[in-house]
Design an enzyme around this catalytic site. Structure first.
Site, PDB file in Angstrom:
ATOM      1  N   TYR A  44      -9.247  13.997  88.540  1.00 38.38           N
ATOM      2  CA  TYR A  44      -8.663  12.655  88.715  1.00 38.38           C
ATOM      3  C   TYR A  44      -8.816  12.157  90.155  1.00 38.38           C
ATOM      4  O   TYR A  44      -9.289  11.046  90.393  1.00 38.38           O
ATOM      5  CB  TYR A  44      -7.187  12.697  88.336  1.00 38.38           C
ATOM      6  CG  TYR A  44      -6.480  11.373  88.478  1.00 38.38           C
ATOM      7  CD1 TYR A  44      -6.569  10.408  87.482  1.00 38.38           C
ATOM      8  CD2 TYR A  44      -5.712  11.082  89.614  1.00 38.38           C
ATOM      9  CE1 TYR A  44      -5.925   9.184  87.613  1.00 38.38           C
ATOM     10  CE2 TYR A  44      -5.063   9.862  89.742  1.00 38.38           C
ATOM     11  CZ  TYR A  44      -5.168   8.917  88.738  1.00 38.38           C
ATOM     12  OH  TYR A  44      -4.529   7.709  88.876  1.00 38.38           O
ATOM     13  N   ASP A  92     -13.571   0.019  74.470  1.00 36.95           N
ATOM     14  CA  ASP A  92     -13.522   1.393  74.976  1.00 36.95           C
ATOM     15  C   ASP A  92     -14.525   1.451  76.114  1.00 36.95           C
ATOM     16  O   ASP A  92     -15.732   1.266  75.890  1.00 36.95           O
ATOM     17  CB  ASP A  92     -13.894   2.375  73.853  1.00 36.95           C
ATOM     18  CG  ASP A  92     -13.853   3.824  74.308  1.00 36.95           C
ATOM     19  OD1 ASP A  92     -14.025   4.090  75.519  1.00 36.95           O
ATOM     20  OD2 ASP A  92     -13.652   4.698  73.455  1.00 36.95           O
ATOM     21  N   LYS A 127     -11.011   8.827  91.610  1.00 41.75           N
ATOM     22  CA  LYS A 127     -10.488   7.625  92.264  1.00 41.75           C
ATOM     23  C   LYS A 127     -11.144   7.422  93.638  1.00 41.75           C
ATOM     24  O   LYS A 127     -11.314   6.279  94.072  1.00 41.75           O
ATOM     25  CB  LYS A 127      -8.959   7.698  92.373  1.00 41.75           C
ATOM     26  CG  LYS A 127      -8.242   7.654  91.021  1.00 41.75           C
ATOM     27  CD  LYS A 127      -8.518   6.380  90.234  1.00 41.75           C
ATOM     28  CE  LYS A 127      -7.653   6.266  88.986  1.00 41.75           C
ATOM     29  NZ  LYS A 127      -7.948   5.065  88.178  1.00 41.75           N
ATOM     30  N   ASN A 156      -8.622  -1.442  84.853  1.00 43.76           N
ATOM     31  CA  ASN A 156      -7.384  -0.654  84.903  1.00 43.76           C
ATOM     32  C   ASN A 156      -7.451   0.615  84.063  1.00 43.76           C
ATOM     33  O   ASN A 156      -6.784   1.606  84.387  1.00 43.76           O
ATOM     34  CB  ASN A 156      -6.223  -1.538  84.423  1.00 43.76           C
ATOM     35  CG  ASN A 156      -4.988  -0.743  84.088  1.00 43.76           C
ATOM     36  OD1 ASN A 156      -4.221  -0.348  84.976  1.00 43.76           O
ATOM     37  ND2 ASN A 156      -4.772  -0.447  82.803  1.00 43.76           N
ATOM     38  N   THR A 162       4.996   5.648  83.560  1.00 40.94           N
ATOM     39  CA  THR A 162       4.137   5.373  82.392  1.00 40.94           C
ATOM     40  C   THR A 162       3.866   6.679  81.640  1.00 40.94           C
ATOM     41  O   THR A 162       4.205   7.773  82.111  1.00 40.94           O
ATOM     42  CB  THR A 162       2.765   4.788  82.810  1.00 40.94           C
ATOM     43  OG1 THR A 162       2.019   5.795  83.492  1.00 40.94           O
ATOM     44  CG2 THR A 162       2.892   3.549  83.681  1.00 40.94           C
TER      45      THR A 162
HETATM   46  P1  NAP Z   1      -1.296   4.703  80.718  1.00 36.00           P
HETATM   47  O1  NAP Z   1       0.056   4.153  80.411  1.00 36.00           O
HETATM   48  O2  NAP Z   1      -1.699   6.019  80.174  1.00 36.00           O
HETATM   49  O3  NAP Z   1      -2.359   3.594  80.313  1.00 36.00           O
HETATM   50  C1  NAP Z   1      -3.721   3.846  80.416  1.00 36.00           C
HETATM   51  C2  NAP Z   1      -4.453   2.794  79.628  1.00 36.00           C
HETATM   52  O4  NAP Z   1      -5.866   3.060  79.718  1.00 36.00           O
HETATM   53  C3  NAP Z   1      -4.108   2.833  78.137  1.00 36.00           C
HETATM   54  O5  NAP Z   1      -4.107   1.528  77.620  1.00 36.00           O
HETATM   55  C4  NAP Z   1      -5.253   3.627  77.552  1.00 36.00           C
HETATM   56  O6  NAP Z   1      -5.491   3.373  76.181  1.00 36.00           O
HETATM   57  C5  NAP Z   1      -6.377   3.086  78.417  1.00 36.00           C
HETATM   58  N1  NAP Z   1      -7.598   3.873  78.311  1.00 36.00           N
HETATM   59  C6  NAP Z   1      -7.801   5.178  78.540  1.00 36.00           C
HETATM   60  N2  NAP Z   1      -9.080   5.502  78.295  1.00 36.00           N
HETATM   61  C7  NAP Z   1      -9.697   4.362  77.904  1.00 36.00           C
HETATM   62  C8  NAP Z   1     -10.995   4.029  77.516  1.00 36.00           C
HETATM   63  N3  NAP Z   1     -11.975   4.961  77.426  1.00 36.00           N
HETATM   64  N4  NAP Z   1     -11.291   2.752  77.207  1.00 36.00           N
HETATM   65  C9  NAP Z   1     -10.332   1.811  77.261  1.00 36.00           C
HETATM   66  N5  NAP Z   1      -9.069   2.042  77.594  1.00 36.00           N
HETATM   67  C10 NAP Z   1      -8.757   3.317  77.911  1.00 36.00           C
HETATM   68  O7  NAP Z   1      -1.523   4.849  82.283  1.00 36.00           O
HETATM   69  P2  NAP Z   1      -1.088   3.962  83.539  1.00 36.00           P
HETATM   70  O8  NAP Z   1      -0.223   4.814  84.373  1.00 36.00           O
HETATM   71  O9  NAP Z   1      -0.638   2.622  83.106  1.00 36.00           O
HETATM   72  O10 NAP Z   1      -2.495   3.869  84.281  1.00 36.00           O
HETATM   73  C11 NAP Z   1      -3.212   2.665  84.454  1.00 36.00           C
HETATM   74  C12 NAP Z   1      -4.127   2.828  85.643  1.00 36.00           C
HETATM   75  O11 NAP Z   1      -3.328   3.038  86.815  1.00 36.00           O
HETATM   76  C13 NAP Z   1      -5.059   4.045  85.569  1.00 36.00           C
HETATM   77  O12 NAP Z   1      -6.321   3.713  86.092  1.00 36.00           O
HETATM   78  C14 NAP Z   1      -4.352   5.070  86.424  1.00 36.00           C
HETATM   79  O13 NAP Z   1      -5.250   6.029  86.955  1.00 36.00           O
HETATM   80  C15 NAP Z   1      -3.785   4.171  87.509  1.00 36.00           C
HETATM   81  N6  NAP Z   1      -2.681   4.745  88.267  1.00 36.00           N
HETATM   82  C16 NAP Z   1      -1.492   5.040  87.673  1.00 36.00           C
HETATM   83  C17 NAP Z   1      -0.451   5.561  88.450  1.00 36.00           C
HETATM   84  C18 NAP Z   1       0.900   5.863  87.866  1.00 36.00           C
HETATM   85  O14 NAP Z   1       1.770   6.355  88.606  1.00 36.00           O
HETATM   86  N7  NAP Z   1       1.157   5.607  86.599  1.00 36.00           N
HETATM   87  C19 NAP Z   1      -0.646   5.809  89.815  1.00 36.00           C
HETATM   88  C20 NAP Z   1      -1.875   5.530  90.393  1.00 36.00           C
HETATM   89  C21 NAP Z   1      -2.886   4.975  89.613  1.00 36.00           C
HETATM   90  P3  NAP Z   1      -4.785   4.255  75.009  1.00 36.00           P
HETATM   91  O15 NAP Z   1      -3.422   3.677  74.802  1.00 36.00           O
HETATM   92  O16 NAP Z   1      -5.704   4.051  73.846  1.00 36.00           O
HETATM   93  O17 NAP Z   1      -4.748   5.682  75.488  1.00 36.00           O
END
Ligand code: NAP
Length: 255
Positions: free
Chosen positions: A178, A65, A182, A92, A213
């Site tokens: 958010y 975490d 970033k 990530n 996601t």
């Molecule tokens: P996601 O499916 O919600 O996955 C987020 C991951 O981060 C999950 O494994 C979550 O764990 C974990 N997490 C959250 N808080 C945490 C903590 N305190 N310690 C450890 N792990 C933690 O989101 P995603 O879309 O794949 O996002 C991944 C990254 O990409 C993020 O940094 C997000 O800001 C960035 N991003 C995403 C998008 C998009 O369109 N999806 C666009 C730009 C940037 P749990 O399963 O336990 O919640």
């Protein structure tokens, strides 16, 4: 530690039990790396690692975490015991602060009415968590011949893109949580890159694009594999690769 384990490439991806992080872990494993899946929930981490192992990858779950210093330290210890070094760190793990609402659709992030506790929680994970994990892993990265750090940012973190009155971001809701988290991560990327340049550690930020996601309730139009590609590209840079940069899969992005 055997000679073979010294040369085996080792990666840690935080927040890799699902979403883009899991996609990156899968692609790094397909490249032959040993991959540690960082997950705050040990069960979800174990399930993801098991699935990727079933596909042939050398993948292991590690409880991590990013907001909990004890688990961060234990994760570094576990990787040291198992592999002795780290070649790739992908920071990530991230939260939007608004659950599964995309930050640019989230009314609770509007600056003039935002809840400070939500802002704190977002910065705790998306910014301070990156510092904690990076600093804990640096001793292991320093044992690599080609260490790479990738910070997963967002197009929304670009001050240039978001301040363009004719750009696509003006149509979206402003965010005091958010989006600035970033931008702060981008700033942090440059500062780490500047400190670590002399040691050959390349540090870059990436924007995966709008990916399907949980974090946006599956409204994204890119697949996880498409979104993860830029993470993997920056994680596997050659010796002449960039540092202190910000990239999407299409190329460099403005800060
Ligand atoms: P996601 O499916 O919600 O996955 C987020 C991951 O981060 C999950 O494994 C979550 O764990 C974990 N997490 C959250 N808080 C945490 C903590 N305190 N310690 C450890 N792990 C933690 O989101 P995603 O879309 O794949 O996002 C991944 C990254 O990409 C993020 O940094 C997000 O800001 C960035 N991003 C995403 C998008 C998009 O369109 N999806 C666009 C730009 C940037 P749990 O399963 O336990 O919640």
């Amino acid at each position: 530690m055997s000679e073979q384990s010294t040369h085996q490439k080792v990666a840690l991806v935080t927040g890799a039990n699902k979403g883009i992080g899991r996609g990156a872990a899968e692609q790094l494993a397909e490249l032959g790396m040993t991959v540690f899946i960082g997950a705050r929930d040990p069960r979800r981490g174990a399930e993801a690692a098991e699935a990727l192992r079933a596909a042939g990858g050398d993948v292991h779950a590690v409880t991590l975490d990013v907001t909990d210093p004890a688990t961060v330290g234990e994760a570094a210890q576990r990787i040291e015991e198992r592999s002795g070094h780290l070649d790739v760190l992908i920071n990530n793990a991230g939260i939007t602060g608004s659950g599964q609402v995309s930050p640019q659709d989230a009314h609770d992030q509007i600056p003039s009415s935002v809840d400070l506790d939500m802002v704190r929680a977002v910065f705790e994970t998306n910014v301070l968590g990156v510092i904690a994990v990076t600093n804990a892993m640096l001793p292991l990265l320093r044992r690599s011949s080609a260490p790479r750090i990738v910070n997963v940012s967002s197009h929304a973190g670009s001050l240039t893109l978001t301040s363009d009155p004719d750009g696509p971001f003006t149509a979206l809701l402003p965010s005091a949580a958010y989006t600035p988290s970033k931008s702060a991560l981008n700033a942090l990327t440059v500062q780490y890159a500047n400190e670590l340049r002399k040691d050959g550690i390349l540090v870059n930020a990436v924007a995966p694009g709008y990916v399907d996601t949980d974090s946006n309730n599956h409204t994204g139009f890119l697949t996880v594999a498409q979104g993860a590609a830029v993470l993997v590209r920056l994680a596997t840079l050659g010796v002449d690769g960039p540092t202190a940069g910000f990239f999407s899969e299409e190329g460099p992005l403005p800060w």
